[in-house]
Structure formats: structure tokens, C-alpha cells
Design an enzyme around this catalytic site. Sequence first.
Site, PDB file in Angstrom:
ATOM      1  N   ASP A   1       0.862  -1.188   0.000  1.00 19.15           N
ATOM      2  CA  ASP A   1       0.000   0.000   0.000  1.00 19.15           C
ATOM      3  C   ASP A   1       0.894   1.232   0.000  1.00 19.15           C
ATOM      4  O   ASP A   1       2.134   1.115  -0.061  1.00 19.15           O
ATOM      5  CB  ASP A   1      -0.963  -0.006   1.207  1.00 19.15           C
ATOM      6  CG  ASP A   1      -2.299   0.639   0.852  1.00 19.15           C
ATOM      7  OD1 ASP A   1      -2.288   1.793   0.381  1.00 19.15           O
ATOM      8  OD2 ASP A   1      -3.347  -0.007   1.014  1.00 19.15           O
TER       9      ASP A   1
ATOM     10  N   HIS B   1      -2.957   3.169  -4.760  1.00 16.10           N
ATOM     11  CA  HIS B   1      -2.326   2.745  -3.498  1.00 16.10           C
ATOM     12  C   HIS B   1      -0.886   2.290  -3.749  1.00 16.10           C
ATOM     13  O   HIS B   1      -0.415   1.320  -3.143  1.00 16.10           O
ATOM     14  CB  HIS B   1      -3.141   1.632  -2.826  1.00 16.10           C
ATOM     15  CG  HIS B   1      -4.404   2.136  -2.174  1.00 16.10           C
ATOM     16  ND1 HIS B   1      -4.410   2.773  -0.962  1.00 16.10           N
ATOM     17  CD2 HIS B   1      -5.688   2.139  -2.609  1.00 16.10           C
ATOM     18  CE1 HIS B   1      -5.654   3.129  -0.657  1.00 16.10           C
ATOM     19  NE2 HIS B   1      -6.450   2.767  -1.649  1.00 16.10           N
TER      20      HIS B   1
ATOM     21  N   GLU C   1     -10.098   2.598  -5.068  1.00 18.55           N
ATOM     22  CA  GLU C   1      -9.790   4.008  -4.822  1.00 18.55           C
ATOM     23  C   GLU C   1      -8.765   4.602  -5.787  1.00 18.55           C
ATOM     24  O   GLU C   1      -7.922   5.392  -5.374  1.00 18.55           O
ATOM     25  CB  GLU C   1      -9.307   4.189  -3.367  1.00 18.55           C
ATOM     26  CG  GLU C   1     -10.370   3.792  -2.359  1.00 18.55           C
ATOM     27  CD  GLU C   1      -9.940   4.034  -0.911  1.00 18.55           C
ATOM     28  OE1 GLU C   1     -10.704   4.689  -0.193  1.00 18.55           O
ATOM     29  OE2 GLU C   1      -8.856   3.568  -0.507  1.00 18.55           O
TER      30      GLU C   1
END
Length: 535
Positions: free
Chosen positions: A195, A266, A333
Site C-alpha cells: 500500500d 495505493h 480508490e
Amino acid sequence: MKILYTFILSLFLCQVSQAQLPNLIPRPVSLKAGAPENRFSLTGSTSILISDTTLNKSSSYLAGFLQKYYNISPTTVSYSASENKTNVISLIRTASVSPNKDQYTLSVLKDGITISSSTNEGIFYGVQTLIQLLPLSAENPLSIPAVEISDYPRFSYRGMHLDVSRHFFDVAFIKQYIDYLALHKMNYFHWHLTDDHGWRIEIKKYPRLTEVGGWRDGSIIGLYPGTGNDHIRYGGFYTQEQIREIIKYAQDRYITIIPEIEMPAHSMAVLAAYPEFGTDPSKKYEVAQTWGIFNKFNNVLQPTEQTFSFLEDVLTEVMQLFPSPYIHIGGDEGSKIWWKQSALSQQIMKDNKLKDESALQSYFIHRIEKFVNSKGKNIIGWDEILDGGLAPNAIVMSWRGEKGGIAAAKQQHKVIMTPENMMYFNHSQFLKDDSLTAAKYLPLDIVYNYEPVAKELSPAEGKYVWGGQGNLWSEYITNPAKVNYMLFPRLDALSEVLWSPKESKNFTDFQRRLKTQFKRYDLMNINYSKRYLDQ
Ligand code: ACM
């Protein structure tokens, strides 16, 4: 009057028989108490008999548990070779195949305990149930209540996730975490290895991923947006050797580890190490120090051929390491603004006739899926992988509520339900929690009462709900004791959602059984909030 009397008496009898039943979590499909005089006494001279050597994993697990918590070391012998068939725990693999492969039966009688199943997994689940029948302190002998149990899970995917990027947890703790899952009959561990805040898996071809991407120069203090930065260098990673050791540990517990390699967003840790894969190569990328907020920093990969080659190399090493048939490729995202701002992204869209950035996201995931499929494995992705069209064999993990899962099931794709309002165990479990926690609230009863098969689905569509999963994101979970604190007893609730028959669920009864489970946690030195004891 007579009717009232009979009613009160039957209530009383019902309570008595309930109180005599052992308190098991998750609640088994069928549980019958035996006669009190049929209790089994487990001592140092009890042996474990196995019908074949593939059951060694289950017998070693049981022997290890008895040794660790009760200081009793039973020996394991072959069932057929043993003349003695009393004072034994028999693990028997049967030839008869049941409709649910994980089904097992467990019988406790004075002369012996028998766990049988047609599969090794079933035997292992029977062992986990037996562990919950053991006394709550180390007595000698260990007196085990007589019972007859027949049991099998409702869902075949029973998952729990752990984010090791925001905070890193060492090999010893990951093994402990796997044991927590085993105790709750969970069978998938979703390991969130990469991440923005740290890349945690050694990749031989790209050493900078861990040399640079594994470390950050500080972390935000307090709840986002925080009160500053501690400027303490923080990081860590797992070598491939350590990962192999953990995979073996999980396999011995019938748990499949699904590694997650995040893309296309990410990816700050990747970009800190290899900025050439970013949409703005002139930018000085750093491993993120403040918790990820959508759109705030450019953490997106540039969809060039060079980036795809890099990802294929990484995934090749990951797939060589992990035997899991499933690889999680993230997909969540990804803000579209970075691709919108990049002339090269726009050119790639034009070259590939992609009408917008959603189509580009879909193109990205389709390409990766094709590569993963070519190696005989399937991808799992967060529900954003629905944007712009789902890749043909993708499994969807529904986190932004249930909408994505419902849509995917209607498209006949397997789904794993993990809606954040019900399944994110990093959210606070009390209105005012004892320590810093993500500013959202997820009490135990909401987890317990979650129903993974949404009512919007027809019975045929409902079959695509493969199971569910609890997620533990670690922004505010800095150490193992805090993991315990956030996990228990919500993991207990989850295990019952995923294992026990829907019709048998009852939160009040679950709370009653939980009191016994807490005593077991005391024995096992598991940290949970003592506030539950007052409820
Ligand atoms: C997620 O919580 N971003 C999957």
C-alpha cells in the site's frame, strides 16, 4: 393456572438443558449433550489415534495445543496398529462423502473421543470444536463433557484480512493471527501486503521495492488529519523465505493465504522506489506518512507497457511463492484525476480506443486478469473493478456497501461480502473507545446480525455469494495487543455469520456463550475489552 405452571416448568427445563450444553462458537449445526457419567478424562496417558498419516497435521495441532495450554503431551499412533482403543482420541477419515466436504462428527464418550470426516479439513474443524470442550484452566485430568456433534459450514469462503502496510507485524505474530483464524474455523487469510505506506514483500527482481518502498520517514500523529509527524523511520518486510514459512504454517491449519498486491492506485511505496512507473516522473514520490485520503496524493500507476511488464514480473514471483489459486490485485480508490492530467495516459487511452478513465481502469484490470489467468489463477479485486466492465473471471470483494457484490452476483461472478459498515473491524467497537481508533462505529451486534446474502438476490443469484470477510486496516493499530483488541470478539461474531445455520442465530445466546469464550481467551492470553464482561 395449570397451563401457566406447565409453561414456567418448560421454560425452566429449557434453560437447564441449554445450560448443560457446552458453549461453542461458532455454534454447530447439531449438538446433543450426552449423559453426565459419560464424560471423558483426558490425561498424560491419553493417546491420539489417526486412521492415516495425512491426519498428522490435525493430531500435531491438537497435541501442540494441549502441550502449550495444559502441559499434557499425548502421543500419536496409527489407529489400525493400536491395540488399545480406550482412553483415546480417534481421528478417522471416512470413505463416505458428504454433500458438504467440511462436515465432521464429534462424539465424546467415557472410553474415547472420535472425530470423523471424509476430509482432512473436516477433521481439523472437529479438532477446533474439541478444543472448545476443554476446561478453562489446566486441571488434571481434563474432564470433557459427553456430546454428539454433527457440523458443517454455511459458506465455503470464511475470510479475515490484515493490513501489514500501515503497520508491520512480524512473522511470529502473523503465525499467531493464523492460529486465531483456525480457532474460529476460518479458511482464508487475506494478506494486504502492499500500500502507500509500505511495501512488505521481498521481490527479487526489484529489490528497491523493499529497500526503499518498505520504509517511511515518519508517521502522522493522532487521528487524521493529525497533530503532526513523529519523524520516526518506520518499516519492515517479509523475505520470501519467511513468506514460505508462513504459508506452510497456514497450510498446516487448512488456511489459504491470498496475497494482495495493490494496483493501479495505493502505489506510493512502488513509486518511491521506481518513479518511472508513475504518471508524473518529475515528481519526488515518497512512501506516504499521512493516512491515505482519496484524491489527495498521486499514488496511481501509469498504464504503460513498461508498467505492465513490471507488474507481470512482480506477480510472477508472487504466484511462484503462494499456492493460492486466487491473487488479490486491489483495484480500489484509483482517483481518475491523475490519468486525466497525464498526456501519456490520455495518449494510451486514445491508442486503445478507451472512451474515459473508467474504461482505462477496466482495461488495466482486464490485462492483469489475462496474465494471472494465463498462469492458472484467478483474480480477486475490490468492487471498483466493476467500473467500466468486469474482467471475465474476476471475483469481487464488495466493500463500499453491498451494491458491488449484488451487481457482480447478478452478473454471475463470485462475490465476497465485506461491506465497510458491517465488516471493518478497525472501526470503533464502542461509542467512546479506549484508544485511538478510526472514527467510525461498528458494534458487535451489527457484525453478528450481518446477512451476507442480500435480499435483492434471487436464490440462484445468492449462490454466487461465496462468503464474507472481516477487514482489519492498521492505520491506528500499531501493535499485536491492539490487533487482538480490535479483532475479539468481532471475529467470534463473524465466524458465526459464516459458519452457523442462519436460522440458529441468536445474539442473546451468542453473548451468553461468549462469556465462556472470554475465559478461554484469558487462558490463551488473548487481549479483549473487559467492557464486554459487564454487558
Ligand atoms: C478499501 O477499504 N479501500 C478497500
